[in-house]
Design a protein around this motif. Structure first.
Motif, PDB file in Angstrom:
ATOM      1  N   VAL A 115     -21.344  -6.405  -0.994  1.00 32.06           N
ATOM      2  CA  VAL A 115     -19.883  -6.398  -1.057  1.00 32.06           C
ATOM      3  C   VAL A 115     -19.429  -4.982  -1.373  1.00 32.06           C
ATOM      4  CG1 VAL A 115     -17.834  -7.364  -2.157  1.00 32.06           C
ATOM      5  CG2 VAL A 115     -19.878  -8.788  -1.862  1.00 32.06           C
ATOM      6  N   LEU A 116     -18.445  -4.497  -0.616  1.00 31.50           N
ATOM      7  CA  LEU A 116     -17.853  -3.188  -0.868  1.00 31.50           C
ATOM      8  C   LEU A 116     -16.422  -3.374  -1.349  1.00 31.50           C
ATOM      9  CD1 LEU A 116     -17.921  -0.102  -0.757  1.00 31.50           C
ATOM     10  CD2 LEU A 116     -17.193  -0.246   1.641  1.00 31.50           C
ATOM     11  N   TYR A 117     -16.157  -2.956  -2.581  1.00 30.70           N
ATOM     12  CA  TYR A 117     -14.819  -3.072  -3.179  1.00 30.70           C
ATOM     13  C   TYR A 117     -14.176  -1.689  -3.123  1.00 30.70           C
ATOM     14  CZ  TYR A 117     -11.182  -4.491  -6.517  1.00 30.70           C
ATOM     15  OH  TYR A 117      -9.980  -4.790  -7.117  1.00 30.70           O
ATOM     16  N   VAL A 118     -13.139  -1.540  -2.291  1.00 26.06           N
ATOM     17  CA  VAL A 118     -12.447  -0.271  -2.107  1.00 26.06           C
ATOM     18  C   VAL A 118     -11.158  -0.314  -2.912  1.00 26.06           C
ATOM     19  CG1 VAL A 118     -11.438   1.333  -0.452  1.00 26.06           C
ATOM     20  CG2 VAL A 118     -13.394  -0.088   0.214  1.00 26.06           C
ATOM     21  N   THR A 119     -11.059   0.522  -3.922  1.00 28.11           N
ATOM     22  CA  THR A 119      -9.865   0.546  -4.756  1.00 28.11           C
ATOM     23  C   THR A 119      -9.074   1.818  -4.487  1.00 28.11           C
ATOM     24  OG1 THR A 119      -9.051   0.662  -7.032  1.00 28.11           O
ATOM     25  CG2 THR A 119     -11.272   1.480  -6.635  1.00 28.11           C
ATOM     26  N   GLY A 120      -7.813   1.644  -4.213  1.00 30.93           N
ATOM     27  CA  GLY A 120      -6.929   2.776  -3.994  1.00 30.93           C
ATOM     28  C   GLY A 120      -5.949   2.976  -5.124  1.00 30.93           C
ATOM     29  N   GLU A 121      -5.973   2.070  -6.089  1.00 33.51           N
ATOM     30  CA  GLU A 121      -5.023   2.111  -7.208  1.00 33.51           C
ATOM     31  C   GLU A 121      -5.690   2.494  -8.526  1.00 33.51           C
ATOM     32  OE1 GLU A 121      -3.365  -1.799  -7.202  1.00 33.51           O
ATOM     33  OE2 GLU A 121      -2.095  -1.424  -5.463  1.00 33.51           O
ATOM     34  N   GLU A 122      -7.019   2.405  -8.575  1.00 34.98           N
ATOM     35  CA  GLU A 122      -7.750   2.696  -9.803  1.00 34.98           C
ATOM     36  C   GLU A 122      -8.919   3.623  -9.485  1.00 34.98           C
ATOM     37  OE1 GLU A 122      -7.959  -1.165 -12.438  1.00 34.98           O
ATOM     38  OE2 GLU A 122      -8.291  -1.715 -10.354  1.00 34.98           O
ATOM     39  N   SER A 123      -9.459   4.231 -10.497  1.00 40.89           N
ATOM     40  CA  SER A 123     -10.700   4.983 -10.343  1.00 40.89           C
ATOM     41  C   SER A 123     -11.884   4.021 -10.500  1.00 40.89           C
ATOM     42  CB  SER A 123     -10.780   6.091 -11.393  1.00 40.89           C
ATOM     43  OG  SER A 123     -10.898   5.532 -12.696  1.00 40.89           O
ATOM     44  N   SER A 124     -13.055   4.474 -10.131  1.00 38.40           N
ATOM     45  CA  SER A 124     -14.246   3.634 -10.256  1.00 38.40           C
ATOM     46  C   SER A 124     -14.521   3.274 -11.713  1.00 38.40           C
ATOM     47  CB  SER A 124     -15.455   4.358  -9.655  1.00 38.40           C
ATOM     48  OG  SER A 124     -15.262   4.621  -8.286  1.00 38.40           O
ATOM     49  N   LYS A 125     -14.262   4.218 -12.629  1.00 41.74           N
ATOM     50  CA  LYS A 125     -14.471   3.946 -14.050  1.00 41.74           C
ATOM     51  C   LYS A 125     -13.499   2.893 -14.560  1.00 41.74           C
ATOM     52  CE  LYS A 125     -16.453   8.441 -15.286  1.00 41.74           C
ATOM     53  NZ  LYS A 125     -16.322   9.636 -16.147  1.00 41.74           N
ATOM     54  N   GLN A 126     -12.270   2.902 -14.055  1.00 42.49           N
ATOM     55  CA  GLN A 126     -11.304   1.896 -14.483  1.00 42.49           C
ATOM     56  C   GLN A 126     -11.701   0.505 -13.996  1.00 42.49           C
ATOM     57  OE1 GLN A 126      -7.796   3.788 -12.839  1.00 42.49           O
ATOM     58  NE2 GLN A 126      -7.122   4.485 -14.853  1.00 42.49           N
ATOM     59  N   VAL A 127     -12.243   0.429 -12.781  1.00 46.12           N
ATOM     60  CA  VAL A 127     -12.735  -0.854 -12.273  1.00 46.12           C
ATOM     61  C   VAL A 127     -13.919  -1.327 -13.116  1.00 46.12           C
ATOM     62  CG1 VAL A 127     -13.751  -2.039 -10.291  1.00 46.12           C
ATOM     63  CG2 VAL A 127     -11.922  -0.369  -9.939  1.00 46.12           C
ATOM     64  N   LEU A 141     -22.603  -5.499  -5.699  1.00 44.56           N
ATOM     65  CA  LEU A 141     -21.200  -5.137  -5.567  1.00 44.56           C
ATOM     66  C   LEU A 141     -21.055  -3.622  -5.672  1.00 44.56           C
ATOM     67  CD1 LEU A 141     -18.156  -5.810  -5.442  1.00 44.56           C
ATOM     68  CD2 LEU A 141     -18.220  -6.128  -7.924  1.00 44.56           C
ATOM     69  N   TYR A 142     -20.633  -2.982  -4.593  1.00 43.75           N
ATOM     70  CA  TYR A 142     -20.433  -1.530  -4.551  1.00 43.75           C
ATOM     71  C   TYR A 142     -18.949  -1.215  -4.746  1.00 43.75           C
ATOM     72  CZ  TYR A 142     -25.147  -1.079  -2.602  1.00 43.75           C
ATOM     73  OH  TYR A 142     -26.507  -1.117  -2.408  1.00 43.75           O
ATOM     74  N   ILE A 143     -18.675  -0.181  -5.538  1.00 43.03           N
ATOM     75  CA  ILE A 143     -17.294   0.232  -5.824  1.00 43.03           C
ATOM     76  C   ILE A 143     -17.085   1.645  -5.283  1.00 43.03           C
ATOM     77  CG2 ILE A 143     -15.528   0.559  -7.589  1.00 43.03           C
ATOM     78  CD1 ILE A 143     -16.518  -2.283  -7.485  1.00 43.03           C
ATOM     79  N   VAL A 144     -15.945   1.855  -4.617  1.00 43.54           N
ATOM     80  CA  VAL A 144     -15.577   3.196  -4.172  1.00 43.54           C
ATOM     81  C   VAL A 144     -14.061   3.342  -4.304  1.00 43.54           C
ATOM     82  CG1 VAL A 144     -15.395   2.480  -1.736  1.00 43.54           C
ATOM     83  CG2 VAL A 144     -15.694   4.895  -2.304  1.00 43.54           C
ATOM     84  N   ALA A 145     -13.633   4.452  -4.904  1.00 44.31           N
ATOM     85  CA  ALA A 145     -12.209   4.754  -5.034  1.00 44.31           C
ATOM     86  C   ALA A 145     -11.821   5.664  -3.866  1.00 44.31           C
ATOM     87  CB  ALA A 145     -11.925   5.438  -6.367  1.00 44.31           C
ATOM     88  N   GLU A 146     -11.142   5.102  -2.880  1.00 40.44           N
ATOM     89  CA  GLU A 146     -10.829   5.848  -1.660  1.00 40.44           C
ATOM     90  C   GLU A 146      -9.564   5.289  -1.009  1.00 40.44           C
ATOM     91  OE1 GLU A 146     -10.556   8.549   0.544  1.00 40.44           O
ATOM     92  OE2 GLU A 146     -12.607   8.671  -0.249  1.00 40.44           O
ATOM     93  N   ASN A 147      -8.723   6.201  -0.493  1.00 38.62           N
ATOM     94  CA  ASN A 147      -7.515   5.799   0.224  1.00 38.62           C
ATOM     95  C   ASN A 147      -7.613   6.063   1.721  1.00 38.62           C
ATOM     96  OD1 ASN A 147      -6.400   7.051  -2.636  1.00 38.62           O
ATOM     97  ND2 ASN A 147      -5.428   5.129  -2.073  1.00 38.62           N
ATOM     98  N   ASP A 148      -8.443   7.020   2.105  1.00 39.36           N
ATOM     99  CA  ASP A 148      -8.563   7.416   3.505  1.00 39.36           C
ATOM    100  C   ASP A 148      -9.381   6.363   4.264  1.00 39.36           C
ATOM    101  OD1 ASP A 148      -9.086   8.598   5.949  1.00 39.36           O
ATOM    102  OD2 ASP A 148      -9.299  10.606   5.101  1.00 39.36           O
TER     103      ASP A 148
END
Length: 449
Positions: A115-127, A141-148
């Motif tokens: 699972v890839l969780y892409v967060t554009g509202e938080e940083s990875s540390k906040q998640v 579960l993979y986390i990435v902070a990215e908007n592009d």
């Protein structure tokens, strides 16, 4: 060379070659914003164009749905996640959309699904901080902070996850477009890119979307047409219970609902919704009746409340919550005509407790009984009341009667009032006494001691 420009309504997506103060499509004022015309509009979903084939020649294998580990979410999705589907999850800010998606992603990751969780509202540390609070370990579960979205697409094609979660679509953007993230053009083109990605790779994509102050999903209406499934996460922000319902589902019913309770450790599934909907119900109180309604395949016991009081105006007030206003006015007219109750000088207030919206005709008899109970100041007996009421005062049959009666028996009710024509549909009524009624007058009399 000067690029072409256009004006786009930020409420509905209507396009114009010039600025207008009022949108002719949705009647909103000062909603037009100038945007460049995208050069990549109308991109094909597939790399190669396909030739038409006969339906019988198309190879198909029954793909197993992906179970999320949250039974309530699986129920609303139609039995699980369909690979390659695009699901839009909307709701008010702070209602718990991100929490629901993070919990679902963690449960999928714990079963070995990538699972890839892409967060554009938080940083990875906040998640990570939120995950620690919810007691989530993650698994795959993979986390990435990215908007592009170009970068997100590259991550998806490299990682090849089974599920991708985009939180949220209003923060995602395509660098090719000059407009700001969250604008109509960006939301539409970003969703189109994700739709193409999900169909090409077979990855199920969840996109989280915010709602406007009117309660609709922010972005153009075409956003809901592009996706395969639209889920709304509803509930009062300062109450603990949340309702997840599908308003569009290409792979299942739109009548199913899932009920969760917001706790300190996150969202917990409610195993017995009927028990929670009847919690706090006053005993031996006039103006209260219990009905069993169907939400998809699930029977729910709901308390219907009514309050009548003398009006101080020439025109009495009618107000409803959770019940259609026009249907309530029709039932009040039937009540006055067939039972002779003079409600012309009474304000009538009707409420479905628990925040549930009752739309099926099977609640008619319970609504009428609650109104009569409040008007006469007589409490209704401990009985479940089910039935549709016609304009002639007859009680008409309803569907799924055995499921409704069985649910009532599980919750400890000893008696149920149902339409007479439904009596032949009952096979097993152990533990509950059934009263079949044909006329409205007989049904109301049976509801009181």
């Amino acid at each position: 060379m000067k690029s072409k420009r256009r004006f786009v309504c930020q409420q509905c997506g209507f396009e114009s070659i010039k600025w207008m103060g009022r949108c002719p499509e949705c009647d909103s004022w000062n909603s037009f914003a100038e945007e460049p015309v995208p050069s990549n509009a109308g991109v094909s979903f597939l790399h190669e164009h396909q030739k038409p084939r006969l339906l019988s020649e198309i190879d198909y294998s029954e793909e197993e749905r992906i179970k999320t580990g949250l039974a309530e979410l699986d129920r609303v999705l139609g039995g699980g996640i369909v690979p390659g589907s695009l699901v839009l999850v909307g709701g008010d800010p702070g209602i718990g959309k991100s929490t629901l998606m993070l919990q679902a992603g963690a449960k999928l990751g714990a079963t070995g699904k990538i699972v890839l969780y892409v967060t554009g509202e938080e940083s990875s540390k906040q998640v990570k901080l939120r995950a620690e609070r919810l007691g989530i370990s993650g698994g795959y579960l993979y986390i990435v902070a990215e908007n592009d979205l170009d970068v997100v697409e590259r991550h998806v094609r490299e990682l090849l996850p089974q599920v991708v979660i985009i939180d949220s679509i209003q923060t995602a953007y395509l660098p090719q477009l000059e407009s700001a993230p969250g604008s109509i053009s960006q939301v539409r083109e970003a969703t189109l890119r994700l739709l193409k990605l999900s169909k090409e790779t077979g990855t199920a994509v969840f996109i989280v979307g915010h709602v406007t102050k009117e309660g609709s999903l922010a972005g153009p209406r075409t956003l809901e047409h592009m996706v395969d499934c639209v889920l709304y996460f509803e509930g009062e922000r300062y109450q603990s219970y949340r309702v997840l319902r599908a308003v569009k589902n290409r792979f299942g019913s739109t009548n199913e609902i899932g009920i969760f309770e917001m706790q300190d450790s996150g969202l917990a599934e409610v195993d017995s919704p009927s028990k929670f909907l009847l919690s706090g119900r006053p005993g031996n109180s006039p103006g209260s009746a219990v009905v069993c309604t169907m939400e998809g395949t699930r029977p729910l016991l709901v308390e219907v409340q009514a309050l009548t009081c003398p009006t101080g105006f020439n025109l009495p007030r009618r107000q409803t919550s959770g019940i259609d206003y026009n249907r309530a006015a029709l039932l009040i007219a039937v009540l006055e005509k067939k039972l002779g109750l003079n409600l012309a000088h009474e304000d009538v207030y009707i409420n479905a407790a628990g925040g549930i919206k009752l739309s099926e005709p099977a609640v008619d008899l319970a609504v009428i009984t609650a109104i009569v109970s409040s008007f006469k100041n007589k409490p209704v007996r401990d009985v479940v009341i089910i039935g549709e009421v016609g304009l002639a005062g007859e009680v008409r049959s309803v569907g799924y009667i055995e499921k409704r009666v069985t649910e009532a028996a599980k919750l400890g009710f000893k008696e149920a009032i149902i339409p007479y024509n439904n009596m032949r549909d009952l096979k097993n009524t152990t533990g509950i006494q059934i009263s079949g009624v044909k006329e409205l007058k007989d049904a109301v009399e049976a509801a009181f001691d």
